[in-house]
Design a protein around this motif. Structure first.
Motif, PDB file in Angstrom:
ATOM      1  N   HIS A 236       0.855  -1.184   0.000  1.00 48.55           N
ATOM      2  CA  HIS A 236       0.000   0.000   0.000  1.00 48.55           C
ATOM      3  C   HIS A 236       0.886   1.228   0.000  1.00 48.55           C
ATOM      4  O   HIS A 236       1.936   1.255   0.640  1.00 48.55           O
ATOM      5  CB  HIS A 236      -0.901  -0.039   1.232  1.00 48.55           C
TER       6      HIS A 236
ATOM      7  N   ASP B 167      -8.235   0.259   9.915  1.00 50.04           N
ATOM      8  CA  ASP B 167      -8.342  -0.678   8.796  1.00 50.04           C
ATOM      9  C   ASP B 167      -7.727  -2.016   9.215  1.00 50.04           C
ATOM     10  O   ASP B 167      -6.790  -2.068  10.003  1.00 50.04           O
ATOM     11  CB  ASP B 167      -7.606  -0.142   7.570  1.00 50.04           C
TER      12      ASP B 167
ATOM     13  N   LYS C 165      -3.921   3.502   4.594  1.00 46.87           N
ATOM     14  CA  LYS C 165      -4.457   2.654   5.646  1.00 46.87           C
ATOM     15  C   LYS C 165      -3.959   3.147   7.004  1.00 46.87           C
ATOM     16  O   LYS C 165      -2.855   3.687   7.119  1.00 46.87           O
ATOM     17  CB  LYS C 165      -4.014   1.204   5.439  1.00 46.87           C
TER      18      LYS C 165
END
Length: 309
Positions: free
Chosen positions: A3, A71, A38
């Motif tokens: 990510h 998350d 996130k």
């Protein structure tokens, strides 16, 4: 594929969240959301003698009450002992660690900092502390809040403990190991941890892992050099006052919200903050003073301390 932005908040369940913890969590959360990233929550319950198992749920409930929803699944360090041992085994194969039989009293009698007394004695690991051979020099680094840093603290250069003699994995090892496995890209934390950064950078290098960006924000204190903590009997944040707590947090993050009278819910306030707060608004000082009356936090008349720090 990693990510692009992964942040985290990693409280220790030795007690409930106080305002300082909330402020750090809020800043980390906002920064992650502003980068479409996130935001993970990790419960750092590795130091079992200091942990109150009931506090994990209390902390998570407080975060949720204040609109700080994470998350992915919450991770608990107490569930990851095999992983930490595998990391330690890797360091052992690389000859990066050694056993140490020195007590704190013995170390203090010899030197202000650990003097590598046991480094070449080839002691067995059984029932002894394990230290990292800290040969790297990472005292200079860029902080995405404070800018260029040069840490002169001797602790940042010594051979530090990665597993204690009582068998408990040390904070330095587990926090870096977790950040590596969770692919954390940005670490926003209190500046009370600034001096530990060279240690963590060296561990990242030893593990041949990508090094995240570090940013250190002011800590909240109830008196100069007395940060909020369980030790100082700092009260827990009151979840029933979540909206008021968030308003106060925004003021301490450098963005008063007095003119936003239409923000009457936690989620509307958090949403507004994501759009309007910027990292550059953080006060530049090292400490922010807060008032506590009957267990309720409020803005101090003179919240900014250490102006010349």
């Amino acid at each position: 594929m990693a990510h692009s932005y992964i942040g985290r908040f990693a409280p220790s369940p030795s007690g409930p969240l106080h305002f300082g913890s909330l402020l750090c969590a809020f800043a980390s959360f906002l920064h992650a959301r502003q980068h479409n990233g996130k935001w993970l929550v990790r419960i750092e319950d590795i130091d079992t003698p200091r942990i109150d198992s009931a506090m994990s749920k209390v902390i998570l409930d407080s975060l949720h009450a204040h609109g700080l929803d994470w998350d992915e699944k919450v991770t608990y360090q107490s569930d990851r002992l095999d992983y930490y041992q595998s990391v330690l085994d890797k360091l052992s194969l690389q000859h990066d660690i050694y056993a140490c039989a020195c007590s704190r009293k013995q170390i203090k009698a010899r030197s202000q900092f650990y003097d590598q007394h046991c480094r070449h004695l080839q002691l067995t690991f059984l029932d002894r502390a394990i230290r990292f051979k800290h040969d790297q020099t990472n005292n200079q680094f860029d902080d995405f809040i404070l800018g260029s840093q040069n840490i002169e603290d001797g602790i940042a250069n010594e051979d530090f403990v990665v597993k204690r003699a009582d068998g408990i994995f040390a904070y330095h090892l587990v926090v870096v190991a977790d950040d590596i496995e969770q692919q954390v890209s940005h670490i926003l934390r209190g500046n009370d941890l600034l001096s530990m950064t060279p240690v963590h950078l060296s561990l990242f290098q030893a593990m041949q892992a990508h090094i995240p960006e570090y940013g250190h924000m002011p800590v909240v204190v109830q008196a100069p050099k007395q940060k909020l903590s369980k030790q100082h009997h700092s009260p827990a944040i009151d979840d029933s006052r979540a909206l008021e707590n968030i308003k106060l947090a925004l003021c301490y993050l450098g963005i008063p919200i007095h003119k936003q009278a239409n923000l009457t819910t936690v989620h509307s306030m958090v949403g507004w903050a994501i759009k309007n707060w910027h990292l550059e608004m953080l006060p530049k000082q090292t400490e922010l003073l807060i008032s506590i009356t009957n267990g309720v936090y409020s803005m101090s008349d003179e919240p900014i301390l250490n102006n010349n720090a």
